[in-house]
Scaffold this active site. Structure first.
Site, PDB file in Angstrom:
ATOM      1  N   THR A  53      44.506  33.896  36.037  1.00 24.23           N
ATOM      2  CA  THR A  53      44.950  32.775  37.064  1.00 24.23           C
ATOM      3  C   THR A  53      45.372  33.349  38.329  1.00 24.23           C
ATOM      4  O   THR A  53      45.740  34.452  38.299  1.00 24.23           O
ATOM      5  CB  THR A  53      45.965  31.952  36.474  1.00 24.23           C
TER       6      THR A  53
ATOM      7  N   VAL B 184      41.854  22.620  28.198  1.00 30.22           N
ATOM      8  CA  VAL B 184      42.401  22.606  29.585  1.00 30.22           C
ATOM      9  C   VAL B 184      43.705  23.353  29.401  1.00 30.22           C
ATOM     10  O   VAL B 184      44.572  22.857  28.723  1.00 30.22           O
ATOM     11  CB  VAL B 184      42.755  21.077  30.075  1.00 30.22           C
ATOM     12  N   GLY B 185      44.188  24.266  30.320  1.00 35.33           N
ATOM     13  CA  GLY B 185      45.449  24.896  30.225  1.00 35.33           C
ATOM     14  C   GLY B 185      46.416  24.245  31.073  1.00 35.33           C
ATOM     15  O   GLY B 185      46.321  22.974  31.513  1.00 35.33           O
ATOM     16  N   ASP B 186      47.399  24.962  31.742  1.00 38.66           N
ATOM     17  CA  ASP B 186      48.544  24.476  32.624  1.00 38.66           C
ATOM     18  C   ASP B 186      48.324  24.491  33.811  1.00 38.66           C
ATOM     19  O   ASP B 186      48.664  23.725  34.610  1.00 38.66           O
ATOM     20  CB  ASP B 186      49.614  25.339  32.285  1.00 38.66           C
TER      21      ASP B 186
ATOM     22  N   GLY C 219      49.136  29.334  28.882  1.00 36.38           N
ATOM     23  CA  GLY C 219      49.118  28.006  29.566  1.00 36.38           C
ATOM     24  C   GLY C 219      49.679  26.908  28.408  1.00 36.38           C
ATOM     25  O   GLY C 219      50.517  25.955  29.011  1.00 36.38           O
TER      26      GLY C 219
ATOM     27  N   THR D 263      51.266  32.069  35.593  1.00 29.73           N
ATOM     28  CA  THR D 263      50.303  32.634  35.116  1.00 29.73           C
ATOM     29  C   THR D 263      50.672  33.152  33.522  1.00 29.73           C
ATOM     30  O   THR D 263      51.714  33.395  33.331  1.00 29.73           O
ATOM     31  CB  THR D 263      49.663  34.021  35.790  1.00 29.73           C
ATOM     32  N   GLY D 264      49.469  33.254  32.580  1.00 28.22           N
ATOM     33  CA  GLY D 264      50.016  33.743  31.254  1.00 28.22           C
ATOM     34  C   GLY D 264      49.357  32.510  30.306  1.00 28.22           C
ATOM     35  O   GLY D 264      48.610  31.737  30.554  1.00 28.22           O
TER      36      GLY D 264
END
Length: 352
Positions: free
Chosen positions: A200, A229-231, A254, A251-252
């Site tokens: 990200t 879908v992530g964060d 999510g 980042t990381g």
């Protein structure tokens, strides 16, 4: 002096003292919220070029929102960055699905897209969702059609590099399927490095007027289930901006940020008086305490994953933090002293 006159004079003095103290408090708050004398931009470690572009644009009078979106477009367009935009690692079917969000401080407006395919600059589409619709989030085919309506071209985002990495993953996924692993080569080494990779770029900025904005864009978890879908496109999770306080992104992993609305909490901790670094560390502690599922924990009970946060407050003060120390992980900052990479503070020395 009569008792009644004494009470009146005491009351008047008390009111006067209260007003005076209130005035001092307001003056202190005004000083604490004073805008920086120079634009400041913070980003994840892959954001040096984005920061340089954003600083240049703000010095020319462009808004922080315009600046950060144009800044991250450099990374989205880079085929060598396999974490964002063109060339990002695909889902398990070999299809690149991108997520992005943008948030504007002065209007407190936000826009986002999720699981969008064929559009290399999802952050620009997210900005259009913010500016040209009454919605916050568009997903999948609808997000793509919205982008096409605004002149974006549908392209194949899978580069030769990301395609070969995906193929290496697929060939080695199951010993009992009919895929045979290919010969050892440079992609074999890269595959071992990037397996289950979270990638990200987050970028937040403040100008000399004290206006803030932020953007987060990503290709998400490598080889994810299609539609995951992530964060990054979720306001409050992968990005949050409050023009009275500050901005934050992450980042990381999510899923950890989604379950804790982490970027929102970073900003709220800054509202309570914590510095950007302290706020980021506090949210890392929250993730650690809220991670309960056994398969996400190491033997010592700590999370078996890492997350990084990046924050900037109304003064232009900046900070970052992660759960674990990673000597290769940095955060980028740009201000009157130029663009540079800094170490990321952390809770724990090692992930082992």
């Amino acid at each position: 002096m009569k008792r009644r006159d004494f009470l009146k004079s005491s009351l008047a003095a008390g009111v006067g003292l209260s007003v005076a103290n209130s005035g001092k408090t307001l003056l202190a708050q005004d000083k604490a919220n004073a805008a920086p004398k120079h634009p400041v931009v913070i980003a994840s470690g892959n954001g040096e070029q984005a920061i340089a572009k954003a600083l240049e644009m703000m010095k020319q009078g462009r808004s922080p929102l315009d600046a950060v979106v144009e800044g991250v477009a450099i990374v989205e367009n880079d085929p060598e960055d396999i974490t964002v935009g063109y060339g990002g690692l695909p889902n398990e079917r070999g299809v690149v699905q991108l997520d992005a969000s943008a948030m504007d401080g002065p209007t407190h407006n936000a826009g986002a897209v999720a699981a969008i395919e064929g559009i290399k600059n999802p952050a620009k589409v997210a900005k259009l969702v913010l500016e040209r619709t009454d919605h916050v989030l568009l997903v999948g085919k609808g997000a793509q059609e919205f982008a096409i309506a605004h002149g974006f071209e549908v392209e194949n985002l899978l580069t030769e590099k990301s395609r070969k990495l995906w193929l290496k993953w697929k060939e080695n996924l199951n010993l009992e399927d009919d895929w045979l692993p290919g010969p050892e080569d440079e992609y074999s080494t890269l595959m071992r490095q990037y397996k289950r990779h979270y990638g990200t770029i987050n970028c937040c900025a403040i100008n000399t007027k004290g206006d803030l904005a932020g953007v987060t864009t990503t290709s998400g978890l490598s080889f994810k289930i299609p539609g995951r879908v992530g964060d990054s496109p979720i306001i409050g999770a992968g990005l949050y901006v409050d023009n009275e306080v500050g901005a934050a992104g992450s980042t990381g992993r999510g899923e950890a940020n989604l379950k804790n609305l982490c970027s929102f909490m970073v900003v709220e901790f800054m509202r309570m008086g914590k510095s950007p670094e302290e706020a980021c560390l506090a949210v890392c502690e929250r993730i650690v305490s809220h991670t309960k599922l056994p398969y996400l924990l190491k033997k010592n009970g700590r999370p078996d994953f890492n997350v990084h946060f990046y924050a900037i407050n109304k003064n232009g003060q900046h900070g970052a933090a992660g759960i674990y120390h990673n000597p290769e992980a940095k955060y980028a900052i740009g201000d009157e002293d130029g663009v540079r990479l800094l170490d990321i503070p952390y809770l724990f020395k090692s992930k082992k």
